[in-house]
Design a protein around this motif. Structure first.
Motif, short mmCIF file in Angstrom:
data_model
loop_
_atom_site.label_atom_id
_atom_site.label_comp_id
_atom_site.label_asym_id
_atom_site.label_seq_id
_atom_site.Cartn_x
_atom_site.Cartn_y
_atom_site.Cartn_z
N LEU A 157 0.81 -1.22 0.00
CA LEU A 157 0.00 0.00 0.00
C LEU A 157 0.84 1.27 0.00
O LEU A 157 0.32 2.36 -0.24
CB LEU A 157 -0.92 0.01 1.23
CG LEU A 157 -2.10 -0.97 1.20
CD1 LEU A 157 -2.80 -0.97 2.56
CD2 LEU A 157 -3.07 -0.63 0.09
N ARG A 158 2.14 1.14 0.26
CA ARG A 158 2.99 2.32 0.37
C ARG A 158 3.26 2.92 -1.01
O ARG A 158 3.54 2.19 -1.97
CB ARG A 158 4.32 1.97 1.06
CG ARG A 158 4.14 1.48 2.48
CD ARG A 158 5.46 1.14 3.12
NE ARG A 158 6.18 2.32 3.55
CZ ARG A 158 7.34 2.29 4.18
NH1 ARG A 158 7.93 1.14 4.40
NH2 ARG A 158 7.93 3.39 4.56
N PRO A 159 3.18 4.25 -1.13
CA PRO A 159 3.46 4.88 -2.42
C PRO A 159 4.96 4.89 -2.71
O PRO A 159 5.79 4.57 -1.85
CB PRO A 159 2.95 6.32 -2.22
CG PRO A 159 3.07 6.54 -0.74
CD PRO A 159 2.80 5.21 -0.10
N GLY A 160 5.32 5.24 -3.95
CA GLY A 160 6.71 5.32 -4.33
C GLY A 160 7.44 6.41 -3.56
O GLY A 160 6.85 7.41 -3.17
N ILE A 161 8.74 6.21 -3.35
CA ILE A 161 9.53 7.15 -2.56
C ILE A 161 9.55 8.54 -3.18
O ILE A 161 9.42 9.55 -2.49
CB ILE A 161 10.97 6.61 -2.40
CG1 ILE A 161 10.96 5.30 -1.61
CG2 ILE A 161 11.86 7.65 -1.70
CD1 ILE A 161 10.35 5.39 -0.24
N GLY A 162 9.70 8.61 -4.48
CA GLY A 162 9.75 9.92 -5.13
C GLY A 162 8.50 10.74 -4.94
O GLY A 162 8.54 11.97 -4.95
N ASP A 163 7.37 10.06 -4.73
CA ASP A 163 6.10 10.75 -4.53
C ASP A 163 5.75 10.96 -3.07
O ASP A 163 4.81 11.69 -2.76
CB ASP A 163 4.95 9.94 -5.18
CG ASP A 163 5.12 9.79 -6.67
OD1 ASP A 163 5.62 10.74 -7.31
OD2 ASP A 163 4.78 8.71 -7.20
N SER A 164 6.51 10.34 -2.16
CA SER A 164 6.06 10.33 -0.76
C SER A 164 7.08 10.82 0.25
O SER A 164 6.75 10.96 1.43
CB SER A 164 5.64 8.91 -0.37
OG SER A 164 6.75 8.04 -0.36
N TYR A 165 8.34 11.08 -0.16
CA TYR A 165 9.35 11.38 0.86
C TYR A 165 9.03 12.67 1.61
O TYR A 165 9.32 12.79 2.80
CB TYR A 165 10.75 11.43 0.26
CG TYR A 165 11.08 12.67 -0.53
CD1 TYR A 165 11.71 13.75 0.07
CD2 TYR A 165 10.77 12.75 -1.88
CE1 TYR A 165 12.01 14.90 -0.65
CE2 TYR A 165 11.06 13.88 -2.61
CZ TYR A 165 11.68 14.95 -2.00
OH TYR A 165 11.97 16.08 -2.71
N LEU A 166 8.40 13.65 0.95
CA LEU A 166 8.03 14.88 1.64
C LEU A 166 6.90 14.64 2.64
O LEU A 166 6.91 15.19 3.74
CB LEU A 166 7.64 15.96 0.63
CG LEU A 166 8.79 16.52 -0.21
CD1 LEU A 166 8.25 17.48 -1.28
CD2 LEU A 166 9.81 17.23 0.67
N ARG A 167 5.93 13.81 2.26
CA ARG A 167 4.86 13.47 3.20
C ARG A 167 5.42 12.69 4.38
O ARG A 167 4.98 12.86 5.52
CB ARG A 167 3.76 12.67 2.49
CG ARG A 167 2.97 13.46 1.48
CD ARG A 167 1.67 12.77 1.12
NE ARG A 167 1.88 11.49 0.48
CZ ARG A 167 2.08 11.32 -0.82
NH1 ARG A 167 2.14 12.37 -1.63
NH2 ARG A 167 2.25 10.11 -1.32
N ASN B 20 15.08 11.00 4.30
CA ASN B 20 14.16 11.06 5.44
C ASN B 20 14.94 10.85 6.73
O ASN B 20 16.15 10.65 6.73
CB ASN B 20 13.06 10.01 5.30
CG ASN B 20 12.09 10.34 4.18
OD1 ASN B 20 11.98 9.61 3.21
ND2 ASN B 20 11.40 11.45 4.30
N GLY B 21 14.21 10.92 7.85
CA GLY B 21 14.86 10.87 9.15
C GLY B 21 15.57 12.18 9.43
O GLY B 21 15.97 12.90 8.52
N ASP B 22 15.68 12.52 10.70
CA ASP B 22 16.48 13.67 11.13
C ASP B 22 16.73 13.53 12.62
O ASP B 22 16.31 12.55 13.25
CB ASP B 22 15.82 15.00 10.77
CG ASP B 22 14.48 15.24 11.45
OD1 ASP B 22 14.08 14.44 12.33
OD2 ASP B 22 13.80 16.23 11.11
N VAL B 23 17.42 14.51 13.19
CA VAL B 23 17.77 14.44 14.61
C VAL B 23 16.52 14.37 15.48
O VAL B 23 16.46 13.62 16.46
CB VAL B 23 18.66 15.63 14.99
CG1 VAL B 23 18.66 15.85 16.49
CG2 VAL B 23 20.09 15.40 14.51
N ALA B 24 15.50 15.15 15.13
CA ALA B 24 14.29 15.17 15.95
C ALA B 24 13.59 13.81 15.93
O ALA B 24 13.16 13.29 16.97
CB ALA B 24 13.35 16.26 15.46
N PHE B 25 13.46 13.22 14.75
CA PHE B 25 12.77 11.94 14.63
C PHE B 25 13.52 10.84 15.39
O PHE B 25 12.91 9.92 15.92
CB PHE B 25 12.62 11.56 13.16
CG PHE B 25 11.90 10.27 12.93
CD1 PHE B 25 10.56 10.14 13.24
CD2 PHE B 25 12.57 9.17 12.40
CE1 PHE B 25 9.88 8.94 13.02
CE2 PHE B 25 11.91 7.97 12.18
CZ PHE B 25 10.57 7.86 12.49
#
Length: 339
Positions: free
Chosen positions: A17-27, A98-103
């Protein structure tokens, strides 16, 4: 020890069900930002936000997690002191995008407290806004500054451990190679959690785990290729050992290394091959495969036995702590190293 049929069916359904990375990394970034806001800071761990200058003049944020010894007595009242054995320089995962210090704050707090180490987490610049080698240079320059005592004045270089998960494991391995080649600092140990270290994740790759685990276990073969496509600046970067450390013709003079892979991870085989190459080229290596593990499991809560067992392996690598006795139902396979 196989995943249960119900768990496997759930993982497969979510994956498809997961969308492609190019379409979803910002979400995904937005979802991670929302999740990070829910984290409650443990009073036994102090968080300090600092910055480190890097080669192009940018200031890269770093978050320092310092475990504390908190004592309350009638005679002395509340007494708080720092309580750590060394420093872990941590590069987070997330496909470089994706991912960052806060996450990763909750995971870094947990690591600091359970391993009794100060953790320095690097908020390197992410792709596709910043492509290879920007993220790597950020991590390398922060490491160089940390070893030089320019970020924390009380750091002991011989007690700094490089660490990272997934894309962060890729960055840690590359930083170690760059440090050897430049001679600017000398990491003594590194921890690579299910790292990406190779350049081919197509169906024709040499690694069976990409084919066996590349469709149904959250991180897909196509997602890996999408993340790599967003990260690299040009096709020629694929053959750069600082992107794919397994391509390096010489893996000698590398830090003492712990590699941990996951049974149902597409990246399993390349991580284990990297450990074998390091050992063959003269480095001291331990390598464990976590049974029933899928990519990213280290971020799961401590209620998962797989996570608890991973911390036991980390403590064994860092301090020689005894591993749990699981002769009848081991949660791992020890592939390389001394039992």
């Amino acid at each position: 020890m196989a995943l249960s049929k119900a768990a496997l069916a759930a993982v497969r359904a979510i994956t498809r069900l997961r969308p492609g990375i190019g379409d979803s990394y910002l979400r995904q970034r937005s979802a991670e930002d929302m999740s990070a806001r829910l984290v409650v800071v443990n009073p036994r761990c102090r968080l300090d936000d600092l910055v480190a200058p890097v080669r192009d003049g940018c200031q890269v944020p770093v978050r320092v997690f310092t475990p504390l010894d908190v004592n309350l007595s009638l005679k002395r009242g509340l007494h708080v002191s720092e309580d750590f054995r060394g420093t872990i320089l941590f590069f987070h995962g997330g496909g470089w995008a994706n991912g960052d210090v806060a996450f990763y704050t909750e995971s870094c707090m947990r690591t600091a407290l359970r391993l009794e180490r100060r953790v320095v987490s690097v908020d390197y610049r992410r792709s596709p806004e910043h492509r290879f080698p920007v993220s790597l240079h950020d991590c390398y320059d922060v490491a160089k500054a940390l070893f030089a005592g320019e970020i924390l004045t009380d750091v002991r270089p011989d007690r700094i451990v490089l660490a990272g998960d997934s894309a962060g494991g890729n960055l840690a391995a590359a930083v170690s190679l760059m440090a050897r080649d430049s001679g600017e600092f000398d990491p003594r140990a590194q921890i690579l959690l299910y790292p990406l270290v190779y350049n081919d994740h197509s169906e024709s790759t040499i690694f069976d785990s990409v084919r066996e685990n590349g469709e149904d276990y959250l991180l897909t073969r196509q997602a890996i290729q999408d993340y790599v496509h967003m990260y690299l600046s040009s096709p020629a970067d694929r053959d750069n050992p600082y992107f794919a450390p397994l391509l390096s013709p010489d893996l000698s003079r590398q830090p003492r290394t712990l590699v941990i892979t996951a049974e149902y991870d597409p990246l399993r085989d390349e991580g284990e091959a990297y450990a074998a190459r390091l050992e063959a080229d003269g480095s001291e290596v331990d390598c464990y495969r976590m049974l029933d593990g899928i990519h990213g499991y280290f971020l799961y809560p401590m209620t998962f036995g797989l996570v608890r067992d991973t911390y036991a392996i980390l403590a064994n690598f860092l301090d020689g702590a005894a591993l749990p006795s699981k002769e009848s139902d081991k949660a791992w396979i020890h592939l390389l190293g001394t039992d």
